[in-house]
Scaffold this motif. Structure first.
Motif, PDB file in Angstrom:
ATOM      1  N   LYS A  52      74.851 -22.251  36.174  1.00  0.00           N
ATOM      2  CA  LYS A  52      74.109 -21.051  35.841  1.00  0.00           C
ATOM      3  C   LYS A  52      73.001 -21.423  34.862  1.00  0.00           C
ATOM      4  O   LYS A  52      73.110 -22.410  34.130  1.00  0.00           O
ATOM      5  CB  LYS A  52      75.019 -19.994  35.217  1.00  0.00           C
ATOM      6  CG  LYS A  52      76.223 -19.627  36.070  1.00  0.00           C
ATOM      7  CD  LYS A  52      75.842 -19.163  37.448  1.00  0.00           C
ATOM      8  CE  LYS A  52      77.039 -19.009  38.354  1.00  0.00           C
ATOM      9  NZ  LYS A  52      77.061 -19.998  39.443  1.00  0.00           N
ATOM     10  N   MET A  91      75.014 -19.083  23.819  1.00  0.00           N
ATOM     11  CA  MET A  91      75.620 -18.656  25.088  1.00  0.00           C
ATOM     12  C   MET A  91      76.704 -19.651  25.511  1.00  0.00           C
ATOM     13  O   MET A  91      77.250 -19.536  26.591  1.00  0.00           O
ATOM     14  CB  MET A  91      74.558 -18.576  26.195  1.00  0.00           C
ATOM     15  CG  MET A  91      73.376 -17.667  25.914  1.00  0.00           C
ATOM     16  SD  MET A  91      73.840 -15.955  25.586  1.00  0.00           S
ATOM     17  CE  MET A  91      74.428 -15.423  27.197  1.00  0.00           C
ATOM     18  N   ILE A 158      80.224 -19.694  29.985  1.00  0.00           N
ATOM     19  CA  ILE A 158      79.259 -18.831  29.287  1.00  0.00           C
ATOM     20  C   ILE A 158      79.973 -17.773  28.450  1.00  0.00           C
ATOM     21  O   ILE A 158      80.935 -17.154  28.899  1.00  0.00           O
ATOM     22  CB  ILE A 158      78.292 -18.178  30.290  1.00  0.00           C
ATOM     23  CG1 ILE A 158      77.442 -19.279  30.946  1.00  0.00           C
ATOM     24  CG2 ILE A 158      77.396 -17.145  29.612  1.00  0.00           C
ATOM     25  CD1 ILE A 158      76.537 -18.795  32.055  1.00  0.00           C
ATOM     26  N   TYR A 160      79.328 -14.340  26.173  1.00  0.00           N
ATOM     27  CA  TYR A 160      78.428 -13.234  25.863  1.00  0.00           C
ATOM     28  C   TYR A 160      78.758 -12.655  24.490  1.00  0.00           C
ATOM     29  O   TYR A 160      79.694 -13.086  23.820  1.00  0.00           O
ATOM     30  CB  TYR A 160      78.536 -12.166  26.952  1.00  0.00           C
ATOM     31  CG  TYR A 160      78.073 -12.653  28.300  1.00  0.00           C
ATOM     32  CD1 TYR A 160      76.731 -12.567  28.663  1.00  0.00           C
ATOM     33  CD2 TYR A 160      78.965 -13.201  29.222  1.00  0.00           C
ATOM     34  CE1 TYR A 160      76.286 -13.012  29.910  1.00  0.00           C
ATOM     35  CE2 TYR A 160      78.536 -13.646  30.466  1.00  0.00           C
ATOM     36  CZ  TYR A 160      77.200 -13.552  30.808  1.00  0.00           C
ATOM     37  OH  TYR A 160      76.764 -13.996  32.025  1.00  0.00           O
TER      38      TYR A 160
ATOM     39  N   ASP B  41      71.399 -10.095  25.192  1.00  0.00           N
ATOM     40  CA  ASP B  41      72.264 -11.116  24.592  1.00  0.00           C
ATOM     41  C   ASP B  41      71.338 -12.174  23.975  1.00  0.00           C
ATOM     42  O   ASP B  41      70.137 -11.962  23.863  1.00  0.00           O
ATOM     43  CB  ASP B  41      73.205 -11.713  25.654  1.00  0.00           C
ATOM     44  CG  ASP B  41      74.552 -12.099  25.049  1.00  0.00           C
ATOM     45  OD1 ASP B  41      74.557 -12.964  24.156  1.00  0.00           O
ATOM     46  OD2 ASP B  41      75.568 -11.531  25.456  1.00  0.00           O
ATOM     47  N   LEU B  46      71.228 -16.504  34.622  1.00  0.00           N
ATOM     48  CA  LEU B  46      70.741 -16.419  35.995  1.00  0.00           C
ATOM     49  C   LEU B  46      71.525 -17.366  36.891  1.00  0.00           C
ATOM     50  O   LEU B  46      71.999 -18.411  36.449  1.00  0.00           O
ATOM     51  CB  LEU B  46      69.252 -16.803  36.050  1.00  0.00           C
ATOM     52  CG  LEU B  46      68.350 -16.127  35.009  1.00  0.00           C
ATOM     53  CD1 LEU B  46      66.939 -16.705  35.091  1.00  0.00           C
ATOM     54  CD2 LEU B  46      68.316 -14.622  35.214  1.00  0.00           C
ATOM     55  N   ASP B  47      71.638 -16.981  38.144  1.00  0.00           N
ATOM     56  CA  ASP B  47      72.346 -17.822  39.116  1.00  0.00           C
ATOM     57  C   ASP B  47      71.458 -18.014  40.348  1.00  0.00           C
ATOM     58  O   ASP B  47      71.329 -17.119  41.175  1.00  0.00           O
ATOM     59  CB  ASP B  47      73.656 -17.143  39.525  1.00  0.00           C
ATOM     60  CG  ASP B  47      74.436 -17.997  40.509  1.00  0.00           C
ATOM     61  OD1 ASP B  47      73.981 -19.125  40.811  1.00  0.00           O
ATOM     62  OD2 ASP B  47      75.493 -17.545  40.976  1.00  0.00           O
TER      63      ASP B  47
END
Lengths: 350, 350
Positions: A52, A91, A158, A160, B41, B46-47
């Protein structure tokens, strides 16, 4: 004021926009396997495969975010990168790429921009990120820096801001408040310098604070450290805007309250000494100061044993139910509402 | 001068930095399946799966890149996005995400920023890109805009600047020169306005030119058009810095020369009329004007039949061996060296 300005002055107009970009970026090396094309086309081309991608951006304005009177340009370039990488680290991702755009007024000679880009290049090298693009233009006033940082992470890694639970522990990396007091020291020396330009500042007893202000580091080490400890935070945030305001963000987005313990705040001994010298309350500095590029995160109570005693990590409190509100428990065991007076570029309290 | 300024003035300081970001971005919708986390955040997430990622960034400075005397803020927001998307399109990629950072002096009320963000939102909607982050801060002078755009493409679809071959055809999309003459018209009206603030500009005969300057579009349509025609360019570039300078970039990076034919340059009839009125040579405007967010690309000679007659595409010349140099063949059949006098934000010729 502290840097030894070189007498050379090559006008940037002599190089032109494209010549200037070429000149400033020619030494940047591509190191990331994901970089298929860096600088030199309409856009960079990246291949993150099954990772990602995380993206963050910051705009830094002379006179608002930095003062060139005590910020050497090389340090500024370095710090501008760190500011952005810190958000990627927050992150729980690995920083991989940055773009660097600057606008400069014609008072900056080429040599000044070279110095700035040396700082960019040093940070890129230290943190193993590729500089893959940017823009160079003129400004009407001062220096303007815009950096976008990208990073990569596996989906499950990841973290958040919104995942903390009641009873989670609240942990901060490193120590807090030093960058703010470093700024106070530098501001004082600037006043002295303005009155007496021959005064040589003696910063020996302030080295740590000044370094935290002028050459901060991003906590790229925390992701592998936590992985090694077998801990995944439930929520995480960068605290550069001030510890208290970021605790509030974490609680708000997670739907929790919290208790933070004054006696647990990690303060460097130099910070305590200098706060005494400046007659400023160290706790206020620690929770409201800002510019500490540290991470704040929440972990499950059951993970406490895994992080206990680690010199990089300090438990400063715990989450509570949202209805209990956000509080600071003082050394005198007073419970007072936590207030954010974080750093705010628009110049007022939130 | 042309826009009807609303009398409302809400100080941005009343909202604070975080309040301001929340307020300005609250209506942005997430539409891209690749956006796992947008604004809110430390970084967006993104993917892109197996797509490659393209990234480009631009910095726009008031007084250098735009003049608010004739650029309504909504148009400016829209154009600021277009400028960046054009670079993504020039990689033969599909724009997917943008970050938007602004710095504003306190002369801008909240209502002005709302107008600007309406333009951002409109462009994001029209082009189906997600606004996934940004920064909002104060400036010492004027409005500063920094946008980073991202896009995606299959590996085999991406077109670089350096793939053109001798004998390839040189093709430009749309028409050229109009945005530059639109600027000249607006500059003239600004002068008139300064002498007589009651004068009402009559721009009817300049509508196309003014629109090209104030509300340009990015050629997102070219990638699907070329795919439908079964053509893959060998090299491609955005010509917003001026046709001639971008021809030079394409040739230099591809290691070719070229012949460009004056009579083939696609000029709008309104451009020709207004160049006559202004007593400016239309060819000079077409090749040096800049700000036309069109694409320039090279294709194999054998692909000519596929694009022939397409109203979006004009063959303006062909590549040659590098040793033959870069030339403009005039209507009088004179062969003159092609010179770049493209738009340059640092204020001098290259």
């Amino acid at each position: 004021m502290f840097d030894d300005k070189t007498p050379q002055r090559t006008s940037i107009a002599q190089l032109g926009e494209f010549g200037l970009i070429d000149h400033l970026t020619k030494n940047f090396q591509i190191g990331q396997p994901s970089t298929l094309k860096g600088i030199g086309d309409d856009a960079a081309v990246l291949d993150f495969k099954d990772k990602k991608v995380v993206v963050s951006t910051d705009l830094l304005i002379e006179g608002v975010h930095f003062d060139l009177a005590y910020m050497p340009l090389k340090h500024l370039g370095y710090k501008a990168v760190i500011v952005n990488l810190s958000d990627i680290c927050a992150m729980n991702a690995v920083p991989t790429h940055i773009t660097v755009s600057i606008a400069v007024s014609n008072r900056f000679p080429l040599e000044a921009l070279e110095e700035f880009y040396q700082g960019i290049a040093l940070a890129a090298k230290q943190y193993d990120v590729d500089v893959i693009g940017g823009d160079t233009t003129s400004s009407q006033k001062g220096l303007i820096i815009s950096i976008t940082a990208m990073g990569e992470a596996d989906h499950d890694d990841i973290v958040y801001r919104n995942g903390a639970n009641d009873n989670d522990l609240l942990v901060v990396t490193g120590d807090v408040g030093a960058a703010y007091m470093g700024l106070q020291v530098l501001e004082r020396e600037k006043q002295v310098f303005q009155v007496n330009p021959n005064a040589q500042p003696d910063l020996e007893q302030y080295t740590y604070l000044v370094e935290r202000q002028l050459k901060p580091e991003a906590r790229k080490d925390i992701k592998p450290l936590l992985a090694a400890l077998g801990v995944k935070p439930t929520a995480m945030i960068d605290i550069s805007d001030g510890l208290s305001s970021e605790i509030m963000h974490l609680c708000k987005q997670s739907g929790t309250g919290c208790n933070v313990f004054e006696e647990k705040l990690p303060l460097d001994p130099q910070l305590i000494n200098v706060c005494e010298e400046f007659n400023i309350d160290a706790t206020t500095v620690a929770i409201n100061g800002g510019e500490d590029y540290e991470l704040l995160f929440a972990i499950a109570l059951s993970d406490f044993d895994k992080i206990k005693g680690n010199p990089n990590l300090t438990v400063i409190g715990h989450m509570t139910k949202e209805s209990e509100g956000l509080h600071l428990i003082t050394r005198a065991n007073m419970k007072i509402p936590l207030k954010a007076r974080g750093w705010n570029a628009l110049g007022e309290e939130k």
